[in-house]
Motif scaffolding. Sequence first.
Motif, mmCIF file in Angstrom:
data_model
loop_
_atom_site.group_PDB
_atom_site.id
_atom_site.type_symbol
_atom_site.label_atom_id
_atom_site.label_comp_id
_atom_site.label_asym_id
_atom_site.label_seq_id
_atom_site.Cartn_x
_atom_site.Cartn_y
_atom_site.Cartn_z
ATOM 1 N N GLU A 118 0.842 -1.192 0.000
ATOM 2 C CA GLU A 118 0.000 0.000 0.000
ATOM 3 C C GLU A 118 0.883 1.251 0.000
ATOM 4 O O GLU A 118 1.737 1.410 0.872
ATOM 5 N N PHE A 119 0.662 2.124 -0.961
ATOM 6 C CA PHE A 119 1.453 3.346 -1.050
ATOM 7 C C PHE A 119 0.919 4.451 -0.143
ATOM 8 O O PHE A 119 1.621 5.419 0.134
ATOM 9 N N ASN A 120 -0.308 4.303 0.332
ATOM 10 C CA ASN A 120 -0.890 5.311 1.226
ATOM 11 C C ASN A 120 -1.575 4.609 2.389
ATOM 12 O O ASN A 120 -2.681 4.087 2.239
ATOM 13 N N LEU A 121 -0.931 4.601 3.548
ATOM 14 C CA LEU A 121 -1.511 3.937 4.707
ATOM 15 C C LEU A 121 -2.723 4.684 5.259
ATOM 16 O O LEU A 121 -3.473 4.143 6.075
ATOM 17 N N ASN A 122 -2.911 5.924 4.819
ATOM 18 C CA ASN A 122 -4.090 6.685 5.249
ATOM 19 C C ASN A 122 -5.329 6.300 4.444
ATOM 20 O O ASN A 122 -6.444 6.654 4.814
ATOM 21 N N GLY A 123 -5.118 5.608 3.335
ATOM 22 C CA GLY A 123 -6.214 5.150 2.496
ATOM 23 C C GLY A 123 -5.812 3.869 1.794
ATOM 24 O O GLY A 123 -5.385 3.888 0.642
ATOM 25 N N LYS A 124 -5.921 2.748 2.490
ATOM 26 C CA LYS A 124 -5.499 1.465 1.920
ATOM 27 C C LYS A 124 -6.546 0.943 0.940
ATOM 28 O O LYS A 124 -7.736 0.954 1.231
ATOM 29 N N LEU A 125 -6.080 0.465 -0.207
ATOM 30 C CA LEU A 125 -7.013 -0.102 -1.177
ATOM 31 C C LEU A 125 -7.724 -1.320 -0.585
ATOM 32 O O LEU A 125 -8.914 -1.519 -0.827
ATOM 33 N N GLY A 126 -6.986 -2.111 0.202
ATOM 34 C CA GLY A 126 -7.573 -3.302 0.799
ATOM 35 C C GLY A 126 -8.683 -3.014 1.789
ATOM 36 O O GLY A 126 -9.486 -3.891 2.113
ATOM 37 N N ALA A 127 -8.745 -1.768 2.285
ATOM 38 C CA ALA A 127 -9.799 -1.385 3.222
ATOM 39 C C ALA A 127 -10.749 -0.368 2.588
ATOM 40 O O ALA A 127 -11.543 0.254 3.288
ATOM 41 N N THR A 128 -10.650 -0.219 1.266
ATOM 42 C CA THR A 128 -11.452 0.774 0.561
ATOM 43 C C THR A 128 -12.323 0.159 -0.528
ATOM 44 O O THR A 128 -13.520 0.430 -0.599
ATOM 45 N N ALA A 239 -5.766 13.018 0.320
ATOM 46 C CA ALA A 239 -5.231 12.396 1.540
ATOM 47 C C ALA A 239 -5.685 10.951 1.714
ATOM 48 O O ALA A 239 -4.974 10.148 2.323
ATOM 49 N N PHE A 240 -6.875 10.599 1.186
ATOM 50 C CA PHE A 240 -7.410 9.259 1.388
ATOM 51 C C PHE A 240 -7.461 8.442 0.096
ATOM 52 O O PHE A 240 -8.064 7.368 0.061
ATOM 53 N N ASN A 241 -6.837 8.937 -0.963
ATOM 54 C CA ASN A 241 -6.756 8.155 -2.192
ATOM 55 C C ASN A 241 -5.950 6.891 -1.940
ATOM 56 O O ASN A 241 -4.985 6.895 -1.168
ATOM 57 N N ALA A 242 -6.339 5.813 -2.585
ATOM 58 C CA ALA A 242 -5.680 4.515 -2.382
ATOM 59 C C ALA A 242 -4.902 4.100 -3.636
ATOM 60 O O ALA A 242 -5.333 4.366 -4.756
ATOM 61 N N LEU A 243 -3.768 3.450 -3.419
ATOM 62 C CA LEU A 243 -2.979 2.892 -4.516
ATOM 63 C C LEU A 243 -2.196 1.699 -3.979
ATOM 64 O O LEU A 243 -1.507 1.813 -2.957
ATOM 65 N N SER A 244 -2.327 0.574 -4.657
ATOM 66 C CA SER A 244 -1.734 -0.662 -4.149
ATOM 67 C C SER A 244 -1.149 -1.483 -5.293
ATOM 68 O O SER A 244 -1.627 -1.401 -6.432
#
Length: 251
Positions: A118-128, A239-244
């Motif tokens: 996960e490149f952004n722990l503030n917005g994880k794709l796995g939790a989005t 801030a909450f965009n996800a990228l994995s």
Amino acid sequence: MARQTGIIKLKGTLGDISFYKSSDGHLARTKGGVDANRIANDPAFQRTRENGSEFGRAGKGGKVIRNAIRVLLQNAKDKRVVSRLTKALVAVTKTDTVNERGARTIEDGDMATLQGFEFNLNGKLGATLFAPYSTTLDRATGDVELNLAPFAPAVRIAAPGGTTHFKVVTGAAELDFANETSSFESAETAILPYDGANTAAINLAIALPAGSALPIVQVVGIEFYQQVNGQMYSLKNGAFNALSVANVDKV
């Protein structure tokens, strides 16, 4: 390492104490360490030199990946992504069973361990994103795809408060760690409404160089928007965009 408190924060060196500012705040630490010349030449520091060589290689590899996916990464990253990615690549390097210690590489290691990074722990794709998706890669043609069946965004996406719209993005990078170069292509949906109505089926296609023998990494992400007076704004500056990392492929 100590944290500075009080109204006045120091920056610089005073005696044997260095004062500096980091992402953790204003800190202080004592000067010290082994002489650099001794580390470079003393047999007692052979393991240190080997570890340093592999850490440096992992750091450069992380930069290759970040530069390759920069178009998407700039919209979905946290403050510690550089150190976290380097740590993950050090772990990959340690799985290399081909080269000797100190000469181990990322490309000869088990890169599959990057899957799900996960490149952004503030917005994880796995939790989005809770809509099932699939990825395909054809090395012969260079075709890379992301597919999602129709889904209701309000049900299948855990969006941050204030979201009115979103889009799905994907990118694939061919990575040449030895020469510190890459090729990258990306694709994205239109900006879609965040509501309870099913989307159309989503197919995003990318064309990388055909017949590549280099490692290929595919990333998948979601970007969130808020519509105000007919204009789309990136929600909270992304801030909450996800990228994995969704797919890692080696020959």
